[in-house]
Write a protein that holds these residues in place. Sequence first.
Motif, PDB file in Angstrom:
ATOM      1  N   LYS A  96      -0.657   9.125  -9.090  1.00  0.00           N
ATOM      2  CA  LYS A  96      -2.089   9.251  -8.808  1.00  0.00           C
ATOM      3  C   LYS A  96      -2.362   9.404  -7.310  1.00  0.00           C
ATOM      4  O   LYS A  96      -3.477   9.730  -6.923  1.00  0.00           O
ATOM      5  N   ALA A  97      -1.360   9.161  -6.488  1.00  0.00           N
ATOM      6  CA  ALA A  97      -1.521   9.278  -5.037  1.00  0.00           C
ATOM      7  C   ALA A  97      -0.648  10.391  -4.463  1.00  0.00           C
ATOM      8  O   ALA A  97      -0.400  10.426  -3.263  1.00  0.00           O
ATOM      9  N   SER A  98      -0.219  11.319  -5.287  1.00  0.00           N
ATOM     10  CA  SER A  98       0.736  12.338  -4.835  1.00  0.00           C
ATOM     11  C   SER A  98       0.185  13.246  -3.742  1.00  0.00           C
ATOM     12  O   SER A  98       0.910  13.599  -2.808  1.00  0.00           O
ATOM     13  N   GLU A  99      -1.068  13.611  -3.823  1.00  0.00           N
ATOM     14  CA  GLU A  99      -1.642  14.466  -2.773  1.00  0.00           C
ATOM     15  C   GLU A  99      -1.769  13.699  -1.463  1.00  0.00           C
ATOM     16  O   GLU A  99      -1.561  14.258  -0.392  1.00  0.00           O
ATOM     17  N   LEU A 100      -2.092  12.436  -1.545  1.00  0.00           N
ATOM     18  CA  LEU A 100      -2.169  11.603  -0.345  1.00  0.00           C
ATOM     19  C   LEU A 100      -0.789  11.468   0.281  1.00  0.00           C
ATOM     20  O   LEU A 100      -0.633  11.607   1.505  1.00  0.00           O
ATOM     21  N   LEU A 101       0.202  11.225  -0.514  1.00  0.00           N
ATOM     22  CA  LEU A 101       1.565  11.114  -0.001  1.00  0.00           C
ATOM     23  C   LEU A 101       1.990  12.413   0.683  1.00  0.00           C
ATOM     24  O   LEU A 101       2.640  12.384   1.730  1.00  0.00           O
ATOM     25  N   ALA A 102       1.594  13.541   0.122  1.00  0.00           N
ATOM     26  CA  ALA A 102       2.007  14.844   0.648  1.00  0.00           C
ATOM     27  C   ALA A 102       1.514  15.112   2.071  1.00  0.00           C
ATOM     28  O   ALA A 102       2.130  15.895   2.791  1.00  0.00           O
ATOM     29  N   ILE A 103       0.450  14.468   2.500  1.00  0.00           N
ATOM     30  CA  ILE A 103      -0.043  14.719   3.864  1.00  0.00           C
ATOM     31  C   ILE A 103       0.637  13.819   4.889  1.00  0.00           C
ATOM     32  O   ILE A 103       0.354  13.915   6.079  1.00  0.00           O
ATOM     33  N   HIS A 104       1.539  12.972   4.441  1.00  0.00           N
ATOM     34  CA  HIS A 104       2.269  12.066   5.333  1.00  0.00           C
ATOM     35  C   HIS A 104       3.660  12.623   5.637  1.00  0.00           C
ATOM     36  O   HIS A 104       4.195  13.432   4.884  1.00  0.00           O
ATOM     37  N   GLN A 105       4.241  12.144   6.719  1.00  0.00           N
ATOM     38  CA  GLN A 105       5.623  12.480   7.047  1.00  0.00           C
ATOM     39  C   GLN A 105       6.537  11.881   5.981  1.00  0.00           C
ATOM     40  O   GLN A 105       6.207  10.863   5.360  1.00  0.00           O
ATOM     41  N   ALA A 106       7.704  12.483   5.809  1.00  0.00           N
ATOM     42  CA  ALA A 106       8.652  11.991   4.805  1.00  0.00           C
ATOM     43  C   ALA A 106       9.112  10.566   5.121  1.00  0.00           C
ATOM     44  O   ALA A 106       9.197   9.721   4.230  1.00  0.00           O
ATOM     45  N   ASP A 107       9.376  10.298   6.380  1.00  0.00           N
ATOM     46  CA  ASP A 107       9.799   8.955   6.791  1.00  0.00           C
ATOM     47  C   ASP A 107       8.553   8.162   7.179  1.00  0.00           C
ATOM     48  O   ASP A 107       7.912   8.447   8.187  1.00  0.00           O
ATOM     49  N   LEU A 108       8.239   7.167   6.380  1.00  0.00           N
ATOM     50  CA  LEU A 108       7.024   6.378   6.599  1.00  0.00           C
ATOM     51  C   LEU A 108       7.271   5.097   7.401  1.00  0.00           C
ATOM     52  O   LEU A 108       6.365   4.272   7.520  1.00  0.00           O
TER      53      LEU A 108
ATOM     54  N   PHE B  45       0.843  -1.197   0.000  1.00  0.00           N
ATOM     55  CA  PHE B  45       0.000   0.000   0.000  1.00  0.00           C
ATOM     56  C   PHE B  45       0.884   1.256   0.000  1.00  0.00           C
ATOM     57  O   PHE B  45       0.711   2.161  -0.822  1.00  0.00           O
ATOM     58  N   TYR B  46       1.835   1.312   0.915  1.00  0.00           N
ATOM     59  CA  TYR B  46       2.700   2.495   1.000  1.00  0.00           C
ATOM     60  C   TYR B  46       3.689   2.577  -0.162  1.00  0.00           C
ATOM     61  O   TYR B  46       4.042   3.682  -0.600  1.00  0.00           O
ATOM     62  N   ASP B  47       4.123   1.440  -0.683  1.00  0.00           N
ATOM     63  CA  ASP B  47       4.980   1.466  -1.874  1.00  0.00           C
ATOM     64  C   ASP B  47       4.247   2.135  -3.031  1.00  0.00           C
ATOM     65  O   ASP B  47       4.826   2.954  -3.765  1.00  0.00           O
ATOM     66  N   ILE B  48       2.984   1.786  -3.200  1.00  0.00           N
ATOM     67  CA  ILE B  48       2.177   2.375  -4.273  1.00  0.00           C
ATOM     68  C   ILE B  48       2.000   3.864  -4.025  1.00  0.00           C
ATOM     69  O   ILE B  48       2.178   4.684  -4.929  1.00  0.00           O
ATOM     70  N   MET B  49       1.661   4.233  -2.789  1.00  0.00           N
ATOM     71  CA  MET B  49       1.464   5.642  -2.471  1.00  0.00           C
ATOM     72  C   MET B  49       2.729   6.451  -2.772  1.00  0.00           C
ATOM     73  O   MET B  49       2.650   7.565  -3.280  1.00  0.00           O
TER      74      MET B  49
END
Length: 146
Positions: A51-63, A42-46
């Motif tokens: 297509k998930a760039s905005e979703l990724l942007a709301i997360h911390q850099a280190d996942l 899931f996180y690899d895809i994000m």
Amino acid sequence: MVLKKMTDWLASLTQKQANDKPTSLYDLIGGKDTTYKLCHRFYDIMQSDPKASELLAIHQADLTQTRQKFYEFMSGWLGGPPLFEQKYGHPRLRARHLHAKINQQMINQWLYCMNQALEDCVADSRLRQVIWQNLVPLAQHMKNQD
């Protein structure tokens, strides 16, 4: 009718086995290994799909910690060990995510990543469908912005 057949099929799978231990979705998809793979996929895809760039942007850099917590949550949610609750208490998902602006676009991107991860990690299409039918309302419940 299709939903009834799916419900009956899932009920037959989750009936007590010969050892009197009920089978969960966690067990049916492959337990710890598949759940771990699903969550990390899931996180690899994000992280890799535009297509998930905005979703990724709301997360911390280190996942790293986020991936682990998601795995712990999904373990319990799928009927496996309640790892998240043992460490952090009740998930209170909506409350834990209030810091993030979650609108329909974020939900759609989250569901997109999860759909791809399910396709990649859960072999049985009927199990994917059962998981999906339960994840969609959960994702929609997270909405806190119009």
